[in-house]
Write a protein that holds these residues in place. Structure first.
Motif: not given
Length: 618
Positions: A232-243
Motif C-alpha cells: 500500500p502506498g508504493k503504487v498510486r493511480l491518478l485518472r484524468l477526466n479528459s485527454r
C-alpha cells in the motif's frame, strides 16, 4: 494559573516577562529570516568547480507548495481535473469481481517464456491473431500476455559498472509513468520491473497517470491488481477526466509526487539491475543534472531484450528539421570523462526516460504547458536545461529496456500535428536566429497558429539563459550549422544537363551514389548542398567522398570513420582536393556523378544558388 502568577514576587514577574518577550521576539525574527530566504531570487548559475548543491530561487511562491509557483502548472490544473484512486480501500475487499479474471491471466502465462530477456514466440495456433493484434497495438501484445509479468532480464551493463558501491544517503524518488490505452501486460511488466529492481528505501512511490484511457482492462481490473500485488502506498493511480497528452499529464504526475527526485518512464519499459542508483548518484552530486539511462531495445515482435553492443553507446543530437537523433560521442567529450562508464554529457535527450531533481524541475520551468499532446518537449527541455544553467547527461551504468513501436497505437484528437506545432514553439523561444533553419524545412509552420510564447520568453529572461549560439559553441560544437557554417550553399546545378545534385529520396542513415535530378523551381531540402567552412561537400549529416579506384562519389555519414573528403569550389568547378580532379556529370543516360580530370567542359561546370533573395533561411 492566574493566582500562581499574582503570588510571584515582582522580581520573578519581571524575569518571567522578559523570558516570554525574548521567546516572542526570537520567533518573529526566525519567521522574517525564513520568509526572506524563501522568496530570495539570488542568481545561482555561476561557474562551479567540483560538485555543489544549488539552491533554486522561488518566484511568487503560494501557500500550497513550490510547484504551484509554476505558472504553467496552474493552467494545467485548471483545465484538467483528476482523481486519485483509493487502492488501499480496493485492496481491503475480501472478494472482487476481477479476482477470477486476474487469476486466469496469471495461469495463462507460460513459465520461463522470455526469461532472461530471451526472444519469445506465440504458439502456432495464435500466430494469425498475434499478427492482427500487432497491427493495432504496434507490438506483439499476444506474446506479451503470455510472458510472466515479472520476468528476468539480462544485466547489460559494462563490467566496470558491476563493482560500484553507491552511497546510502541518496535521495528518494517518485517514478512517474503516463499511459493512454497502454497494453495491460506491458504496463504491469514496467511496474514490476521498477519495484523488483529498485532499492525499496529509494523508491518512494510509483505514480501512474491514466490519460483518459478507454480500455476496460485498465479500469477496475488494473485497480484490483495494483491493490493486491503491491505494498500500500508504493503504487498510486491518478485518472484524468479528459485527454491531457503526455506533456500535461507528466506535469500532473510531478505535482503529486512525494519523492525528492522525479524519474519519468514510458509505460512499456523494463529496468535492469542497479538502474536507479547511477541516476540518483549524479543528481545527489549536482542537482542541476538531468540524467538519462542508456536505452536498450526490446524487440516489438519477439520482446527480446537486446544485449546491446558491448560498451558502445551514443548520445543525443538533433536535426535542423526538429527531430531527435543519436550521435557518436565526440572526441573532446571522450577525453573529458574520467572513465568510459562515467556520466557522459549529451546535447539532447530522447525524453521518454530521465531523472531530474524535483525542485530543479519546477525552478527551470517544468514543461511548456501550451505544447499539445506529444512531441518536441524533449528538445525543448534539452535546450532549456543547457541554456539556463543545467546539463544533460547519460549515465552508462544505468540501463533500461524500451519497446520501440513503429507507430502510435492511439489517436491524436483532431489529427493535429502536435510535433510540428510544439517544435515551432520551442524554436521561437530558444533557437534565436537559427530558427530560420528549422523553418526552411517546415515552411508551413512559420505562419501556423502555435500559440502565444510570451510566457516562455519571459521565463528565459527571468532565468537569464544563454543564447542558442552559446549552446552550439559550447555544448554541441560538432553540429554543422548549414549556411551559417558554409562558404557556398544552395542548389548545385550542372550547366550542361541543367540538372541538380539530389539525395534521391535516400534517408540520412543510408549511403548512396551522388546523383543529379531535374532541378526544382524552389529550394527543397533534397537539393540543398553545402561547401562547408571545413571544405566538405555535404548535407546536414552526409558528406561526399570519392573512391579513387572507381572515381565514383558517394554520400556517407560525416561522423563515420571515413569522414568527409576536402573539396573546393573555384571557377565554377567542384574540385576534389586530394586528387585534384573535378566533379563531372555523365554524358550518357546515367544520373550518377563521378570524378574526372579537370578540363574546360560544361560537364564539370556548376552553379550553387540558394534561390533566395529576401532572407537567409538555411
Amino acid at each position: 494559573m492566574v493566582r500562581r502568577f499574582l503570588s510571584f514576587s515582582s522580581h520573578r514577574k519581571r524575569v518571567l516577562l522578559l523570558k516570554v518577550s525574548f521567546t516572542i521576539v526570537s520567533c518573529v525574527g526566525l519567521l522574517i529570516w525564513w520568509n526572506r530566504e524563501l522568496f530570495s531570487s539570488k542568481e545561482i548559475f555561476l561557474p562551479r568547480s567540483g560538485y555543489q548543491k544549488a539552491e533554486f530561487p522561488i518566484h511568487q511562491l503560494p501557500e500550497h507548495g513550490k510547484e504551484l509557483g509554476d505558472e504553467f502548472l496552474v493552467r494545467v490544473l485548471q483545465e484538467h481535473k483528476y482523481v486519485e484512486v483509493d487502492l488501499q480501500a480496493r485492496g481491503t475487499l475480501e472478494r472482487d469481481d476481477y479476482d477470477e479474471e486476474i487469476k486466469t491471466d496469471l495461469k495463462g502465462t507460460m513459465w520461463n517464456l522470455g526469461a532472461r530477456g530471451e526472444r519469445g514466440s506465440v504458439p502456432e495456433s495464435q500466430a494469425g491473431v498475434a499478427e492482427e493484434v500487432l497491427k493495432k497495438e504496434a507490438f506483439n501484445k499476444v506474446l506479451s500476455d503470455l510472458i510472466p509479468l515479472n520476468r528476468t532480464v539480462p544485466d547489460t551493463r559494462e563490467p566496470a559498472c558491476r563493482g560500484i558501491s553507491y552511497e546510502k544517503d541518496l535521495p528518494d524518488v517518485t517514478v512517474v509513468i503516463i499511459y493512454t490505452d497502454e497494453a495491460y501486460s506491458s504496463l504491469l511488466r514496467t511496474i514490476h520491473s521498477v519495484v523488483n529492481r529498485s532499492p525499496p528505501e529509494l523508491l518512494r512511490e510509483i505514480v501512474l497517470v491514466d490519460d483518459y484511457s478507454k480500455k476496460k482492462e485498465l479500469k477496475g481490473k488494473l485497480e484490483r491488481y495494483l491493490s493486491k500485488k503491491f505494498t500500500p502506498g508504493k503504487v498510486r493511480l491518478l485518472r484524468l477526466n479528459s485527454r491531457a497528452g503526455l506533456i500535461r499529464a507528466r506535469m500532473i504526475g510531478a505535482h503529486v509526487a512525494k519523492g525528492k527526485v522525479l524519474v519519468f518512464l514510458d509505460a512499456h519499459c523494463e529496468t535492469t539491475e542497479s538502474w536507479l542508483e547511477p541516476l540518483l548518484t549524479r543528481i545527489h552530486e549536482d542537482n542541476r543534472a538531468v540524467v538519462c539511462p542508456i536505452i536498450d531495445v526490446i524487440d516489438d515482435k519477439t520482446l527480446e531484450y537486446s544485449q546491446g553492443n558491448g560498451a558502445f553507446f551514443q548520445i543525443g543530437g538533433f536535426t535542423w528539421s526538429g527531430h531527435f537523433t543519436w550521435i557518436n560521442i565526440p572526441p573532446y567529450e571522450a577525453a573529458r570523462k574520467k572513465a568510459h562508464h562515467s556520466p557522459t554529457r549529451s546535447p539532447t535527450m530522447a525524453g521518454g526516460l530521465f531523472a531530474i531533481d524535483k525542485e530543479f524541475f519546477w525552478h527551470i520551468g517544468s514543461y511548456d504547458s501550451d505544447m499539445q499532446l506529444w512531441g518536441g518537449e524533449n528538445l525543448e527541455m534539452s535546450f532549456r536545461v543547457w541554456q539556463c544553467g543545467g546539463f544533460v547527461e547519460i549515465a552508462p551504468c544505468s540501463r533500461v529496456g524500451h519497446i520501440f513501436r513503429s507507430f502510435h497505437p492511439y489517436t491524436f484528437p483532431g489529427n493535429v500535428d502536435s510535433h510540428g506545432l510544439n517544435t515551432a514553439r520551442l524554436v521561437e523561444v530558444w533557437m534565436d536566429e537559427f530558427k530560420e533553419i528549422f523553418y526552411s524545412h517546415r515552411k508551413e509552420l512559420k505562419t501556423a497558429d502555435f500559440g502565444d510564447v510570451s510566457k516562455r520568453v519571459a521565463l528565459r529572461d527571468r532565468l537569464q539563459c544563454k543564447s542558442f549560439r552559446w549552446y552550439l559553441d559550447n555544448v554541441y560544437r560538432e553540429k554543422f550549422r548549414l549556411s551559417y557554417g558554409s562558404k557556398a550553399w544552395g542548389q548545385v546545378k550542372n550547366q550542361r544537363k541543367k540538372r541538380c545534385l539530389d539525395n534521391m529520396a535516400h534517408s540520412d542513415s543510408e549511403e548512396y551514389k551522388l546523383s543529379v535530378y531535374p532541378c526544382h523551381p524552389v529550394l527543397y531540402p533534397s537539393q540543398t548542398f553545402f561547401v562547408s567552412d571545413g571544405s566538405e561537400l555535404r548535407r546536414e549529416t552526409e558528406c561526399a567522398i570519392a573512391d579513387d579506384a572507381t572515381s565514383s562519389v558517394s554520400m556517407v555519414n560525416c561522423d563515420s570513420a571515413r569522414g568527409g573528403d576536402k573539396w573546393s569550389f573555384r571557377d565554377g568547378q567542384l574540385v576534389h582536393e586530394s586528387t585534384g580532379r573535378c566533379l563531372t556529370i555523365g554524358t550518357g543516360e546515367t544520373d550518377e556523378v563521378s570524378l574526372d580530370t579537370c578540363v574546360s567542359s560544361l560537364n564539370q561546370k556548376w552553379t550553387i544558388d540558394p534561390l533566395k533573395t529576401n532572407e537567409r533561411s538555411l
